[in-house]
Scaffold this motif. Structure first.
Motif, mmCIF file in Angstrom:
data_model
loop_
_atom_site.group_PDB
_atom_site.id
_atom_site.type_symbol
_atom_site.label_atom_id
_atom_site.label_comp_id
_atom_site.label_asym_id
_atom_site.label_seq_id
_atom_site.Cartn_x
_atom_site.Cartn_y
_atom_site.Cartn_z
ATOM 1 N N ARG A 151 -135.774 -93.610 -69.415
ATOM 2 C CA ARG A 151 -134.418 -94.069 -69.511
ATOM 3 C C ARG A 151 -133.516 -93.277 -69.273
ATOM 4 N NH1 ARG A 151 -132.386 -95.918 -74.294
ATOM 5 N NH2 ARG A 151 -130.777 -96.751 -73.492
ATOM 6 N N PRO A 202 -129.693 -93.554 -70.128
ATOM 7 C CA PRO A 202 -128.539 -94.195 -70.800
ATOM 8 C C PRO A 202 -127.335 -93.818 -70.493
ATOM 9 C CG PRO A 202 -129.618 -93.010 -72.630
ATOM 10 C CD PRO A 202 -130.347 -92.834 -71.249
ATOM 11 N N TYR A 247 -131.339 -105.298 -62.729
ATOM 12 C CA TYR A 247 -131.758 -104.641 -63.907
ATOM 13 C C TYR A 247 -133.446 -105.291 -64.129
ATOM 14 C CZ TYR A 247 -127.390 -102.679 -65.811
ATOM 15 O OH TYR A 247 -126.078 -102.099 -65.918
ATOM 16 N N ALA A 294 -136.657 -104.109 -70.494
ATOM 17 C CA ALA A 294 -137.118 -102.609 -70.917
ATOM 18 C C ALA A 294 -137.944 -103.250 -71.916
ATOM 19 C CB ALA A 294 -135.977 -102.064 -71.633
ATOM 20 N N SER A 319 -133.711 -106.479 -74.131
ATOM 21 C CA SER A 319 -132.770 -105.090 -73.518
ATOM 22 C C SER A 319 -133.095 -105.329 -71.983
ATOM 23 C CB SER A 319 -133.387 -103.613 -73.836
ATOM 24 O OG SER A 319 -132.744 -102.542 -73.503
ATOM 25 N N VAL A 350 -132.190 -102.750 -68.343
ATOM 26 C CA VAL A 350 -131.793 -101.691 -67.866
ATOM 27 C C VAL A 350 -131.767 -101.720 -66.260
ATOM 28 C CG1 VAL A 350 -132.523 -100.521 -70.010
ATOM 29 C CG2 VAL A 350 -134.120 -100.689 -68.162
ATOM 30 N N GLY A 375 -130.718 -95.916 -63.810
ATOM 31 C CA GLY A 375 -129.845 -95.312 -65.076
ATOM 32 C C GLY A 375 -128.468 -95.750 -65.177
ATOM 33 N N GLU A 429 -126.932 -99.929 -70.416
ATOM 34 C CA GLU A 429 -127.671 -100.995 -70.783
ATOM 35 C C GLU A 429 -127.084 -102.382 -71.176
ATOM 36 O OE1 GLU A 429 -130.629 -101.659 -74.871
ATOM 37 O OE2 GLU A 429 -130.079 -99.546 -74.262
#
Length: 135
Positions: free
Chosen positions: A3, A5, A35, A38, A47, A49, A53, A56
């Protein structure tokens, strides 16, 4: 998956979207944004993602329905407004504006996800892309 973020001054930025069906919403938003999930959903959350990167998206299952206009929403900027609106519709979005809104060379439509949460698909003028070096 590692991840990366989206940071803000004092931590990580996450955008939360309320929904009535985690699976349906995850399918919609992963399809629209590219996306990935996760991991498995842990009720009431899923979630999502971005692959390289960034910010989120956290889907939150809620029992109450949407009542009024969304006060915070996502803007998706694209070079081809019609194609992106059509793609969003094919994933389950509803188009809320009959004609594009145009303001200072920017054109956009307001759409809603399957739960009625509004988001906008915008086409900036070509000069925007030249100035920002994005595709």
């Amino acid at each position: 998956m590692t991840r990366h973020p989206q940071q803000y001054l004092h931590g990580e930025l996450v955008v939360v979207i309320d929904c009535s069906d985690l699976e349906r919403s995850a399918d919609f938003w992963t399809g629209l944004l590219g996306y990935t999930r996760a991991g498995a959903a842990v009720e009431p959350y899923q979630s999502l993602v971005p692959p390289a990167g960034g910010c989120e998206i956290l889907l939150q299952h809620v029992l109450e329905g949407k009542r009024e206009k969304t006060r915070v929403h996502l803007d998706l900027r694209t070079r081809d407004l019609d194609a992106e609106v059509d793609r969003a519709r094919s994933l389950g979005a509803a188009v809320l504006t009959e004609e594009p809104i145009v303001e200072e060379e920017w054109g956009w439509h307001v759409l809603a996800d399957p739960d009625g949460n509004e988001f906008c698909v915008l086409q900036p003028p070509e000069s925007y892309w030249q100035d920002h070096g994005s595709s």
